[in-house]
Design a protein around this motif. Structure first.
Motif, PDB file in Angstrom:
ATOM      1  N   GLN A 147       0.834  -1.209   0.000  1.00  0.00           N
ATOM      2  CA  GLN A 147       0.000   0.000   0.000  1.00  0.00           C
ATOM      3  C   GLN A 147       0.869   1.260   0.000  1.00  0.00           C
ATOM      4  O   GLN A 147       0.562   2.244  -0.682  1.00  0.00           O
ATOM      5  N   ILE A 148       1.937   1.224   0.771  1.00  0.00           N
ATOM      6  CA  ILE A 148       2.816   2.386   0.882  1.00  0.00           C
ATOM      7  C   ILE A 148       3.541   2.647  -0.432  1.00  0.00           C
ATOM      8  O   ILE A 148       3.547   3.767  -0.940  1.00  0.00           O
ATOM      9  N   GLU A 197      -1.102   4.083  -2.158  1.00  0.00           N
ATOM     10  CA  GLU A 197      -2.540   3.927  -1.979  1.00  0.00           C
ATOM     11  C   GLU A 197      -3.020   4.529  -0.664  1.00  0.00           C
ATOM     12  O   GLU A 197      -4.231   4.564  -0.396  1.00  0.00           O
ATOM     13  N   VAL A 198      -2.061   5.005   0.151  1.00  0.00           N
ATOM     14  CA  VAL A 198      -2.373   5.534   1.483  1.00  0.00           C
ATOM     15  C   VAL A 198      -1.592   6.825   1.687  1.00  0.00           C
ATOM     16  O   VAL A 198      -0.582   7.077   1.023  1.00  0.00           O
ATOM     17  N   PRO A 199      -2.038   7.686   2.613  1.00  0.00           N
ATOM     18  CA  PRO A 199      -1.288   8.914   2.885  1.00  0.00           C
ATOM     19  C   PRO A 199       0.059   8.594   3.529  1.00  0.00           C
ATOM     20  O   PRO A 199       0.174   7.675   4.339  1.00  0.00           O
ATOM     21  N   LEU A 200       1.078   9.365   3.154  1.00  0.00           N
ATOM     22  CA  LEU A 200       2.420   9.182   3.702  1.00  0.00           C
ATOM     23  C   LEU A 200       2.734  10.362   4.618  1.00  0.00           C
ATOM     24  O   LEU A 200       2.897  11.485   4.153  1.00  0.00           O
ATOM     25  N   LYS A 201       2.807  10.089   5.906  1.00  0.00           N
ATOM     26  CA  LYS A 201       3.061  11.141   6.881  1.00  0.00           C
ATOM     27  C   LYS A 201       4.109  10.661   7.880  1.00  0.00           C
ATOM     28  O   LYS A 201       3.951   9.601   8.491  1.00  0.00           O
ATOM     29  N   LYS A 202       5.153  11.456   8.046  1.00  0.00           N
ATOM     30  CA  LYS A 202       6.227  11.075   8.960  1.00  0.00           C
ATOM     31  C   LYS A 202       5.778  11.252  10.402  1.00  0.00           C
ATOM     32  O   LYS A 202       5.226  12.285  10.769  1.00  0.00           O
ATOM     33  N   ALA A 203       6.078  10.213  11.232  1.00  0.00           N
ATOM     34  CA  ALA A 203       5.645  10.256  12.625  1.00  0.00           C
ATOM     35  C   ALA A 203       6.784   9.985  13.608  1.00  0.00           C
ATOM     36  O   ALA A 203       6.599  10.136  14.814  1.00  0.00           O
ATOM     37  N   ARG A 204       7.974   9.591  13.095  1.00  0.00           N
ATOM     38  CA  ARG A 204       9.074   9.214  13.977  1.00  0.00           C
ATOM     39  C   ARG A 204      10.405   9.716  13.436  1.00  0.00           C
ATOM     40  O   ARG A 204      10.516  10.085  12.281  1.00  0.00           O
ATOM     41  N   THR A 205      11.406   9.684  14.288  1.00  0.00           N
ATOM     42  CA  THR A 205      12.755  10.151  13.962  1.00  0.00           C
ATOM     43  C   THR A 205      13.597   9.004  13.422  1.00  0.00           C
ATOM     44  O   THR A 205      13.537   7.880  13.944  1.00  0.00           O
ATOM     45  N   LEU A 206      14.393   9.289  12.399  1.00  0.00           N
ATOM     46  CA  LEU A 206      15.283   8.279  11.826  1.00  0.00           C
ATOM     47  C   LEU A 206      16.711   8.815  11.776  1.00  0.00           C
ATOM     48  O   LEU A 206      16.967   9.898  11.252  1.00  0.00           O
ATOM     49  N   VAL A 207      17.636   8.032  12.321  1.00  0.00           N
ATOM     50  CA  VAL A 207      19.068   8.307  12.232  1.00  0.00           C
ATOM     51  C   VAL A 207      19.680   7.190  11.388  1.00  0.00           C
ATOM     52  O   VAL A 207      19.584   6.015  11.742  1.00  0.00           O
TER      53      VAL A 207
END
Length: 371
Positions: free
Chosen positions: A107-108, A112-122
């Protein structure tokens, strides 16, 4: 018109220990890592975090099934910061963990779905090729179509990219060579992309110069000499990542994806199969324009005439890592047309970023040439 952006903060540390201390990595952090890099450089530091190894989910390049399994494990932890330590596969998988929602990988990647960042990535690269730590791109194989698909979206940028050259010390030569050639391909493809400009080409040019200079030194002094150049190659990969993160890659990457998807050839090696063939086709189809600028640059680095740059480039890179015919991976002659058609159907994003947008017939000819 947007010319350039670099959203990821880039830092460099002399050691894994210094990075862990600066970032205070511990409880509440989710670490996805390649086992070899983690056990060699991070386990001795004694980190209290949730650690998963990429090998738990499968070998080779990421698939949607592998990422789905990772998502399932991650969603149970409640962690809000993700630390990715490894090659492009590890970082590409970790990028999907930052997204909000309970959606599947397919889906991603199909949007097919909204893409919204919710977390931190290093992101901490442990190879010198992917450049994924500074790009907004993640690549996976969709098993339903047996081909790779790229997701390019600003929501999956890493917040921080951390360069630690010592992580490359234990990288076997074959992995080093394949990843460094991949970084060169990122640089040269992004240089001739229709989306490129003065800003992006500055990064592409510097990366190409550093990589080819380094390769010449390794060929002169021997494979082990690469340990003297780890900082240079890691930096060059990062520069190339910035370039292709803004300008994109093209037909070399597009044509490599069926080979990786069907026969599980590693990303860098698969790209390498098509580099000089695709750029030779560009030379025949559209010799003027920005390609001429690349040819002048390469001629100076390779000490040859402009007309010989792709012959000399092939000669140099084949000494760094030998190539195989496509048939040696198991590909059959009957698949040639199908591979070309699958690229046409699923890789329009990359084909539109190519110096020349190749037709199905032109790609079929290149597959046949390399078969």
């Amino acid at each position: 018109m947007k010319l350039f952006q670099q959203k990821t903060k880039i830092q460099k540390f002399d050691s894994a220990k210094a990075f862990v201390e600066e970032y205070r990595i511990g409880n509440g952090d989710f670490i996805l890592a390649s086992r070899s890099a983690y056990e060699a450089y991070f386990a001795p530091v004694g980190i209290e975090a949730h650690v998963e190894y990429k090998g738990k989910y499968g070998t080779g390049e990421p698939t949607d099934l592998m990422i789905n399994a990772l998502l399932s494990d991650f969603r149970k932890t409640g962690c809000e910061r993700i630390i990715a330590i490894g090659g492009g596969a590890v970082i590409d998988m970790a990028k999907i963990l930052v997204l909000e929602g309970e959606y599947s990988t397919e889906q991603i990647f199909k949007r097919e779905v909204p893409l919204k960042k919710a977390r931190t990535l290093v992101a901490v690269p442990a190879t010198c090729g992917a450049g994924s730590e500074v790009s907004n791109v993640s690549i996976t194989e969709l098993t339903s179509i047996h081909s790779k698909l790229g997701l390019a979206d600003d929501s999956i940028y890493a917040d921080d990219a951390v360069l630690i050259p010592e992580l490359l010390k234990s990288l076997p030569y074959s992995f080093f060579a394949a990843s460094a050639i991949d970084a060169f391909i990122h640089a040269i493809e992004s240089y001739v992309s229709p989306r490129a400009n003065l800003y992006t080409r500055m990064f592409s040019r510097q990366a190409m110069e550093m990589i080819l200079t380094g390769f010449r030194q390794i060929l002169e002094h021997g494979q082990e000499y690469r340990t003297e150049l780890l900082d240079d190659f890691l930096t060059a990969s990062n520069l190339a990542g910035i370039a292709f993160g803004n300008a994109g890659t093209g037909a070399v990457h597009a044509m490599s994806y069926p080979l990786s998807g069907v026969y599980h050839v590693t990303h860098g090696e698969a790209n390498y199969q098509f580099l000089t063939a695709v750029f030779g086709a560009y030379q025949r189809l559209k010799p003027d324009g920005i390609l001429r600028e690349v040819n002048v640059l390469l001629a100076g680095l390779l000490h040859c005439e402009e007309e010989q740059v792709y012959t000399e480039l092939e000669h140099l890179l084949d000494q760094v890592m030998s190539r195989r015919k496509l048939r040696e991976y198991g590909m059959t002659e009957t698949e040639i047309r199908g591979f070309a058609e699958s690229v046409e159907a699923s890789q329009q994003r990359l084909l539109n970023q190519s110096y020349v947008k190749l037709t199905v017939e032109q790609m079929e000819e290149l597959y046949r040439e390399l078969y």
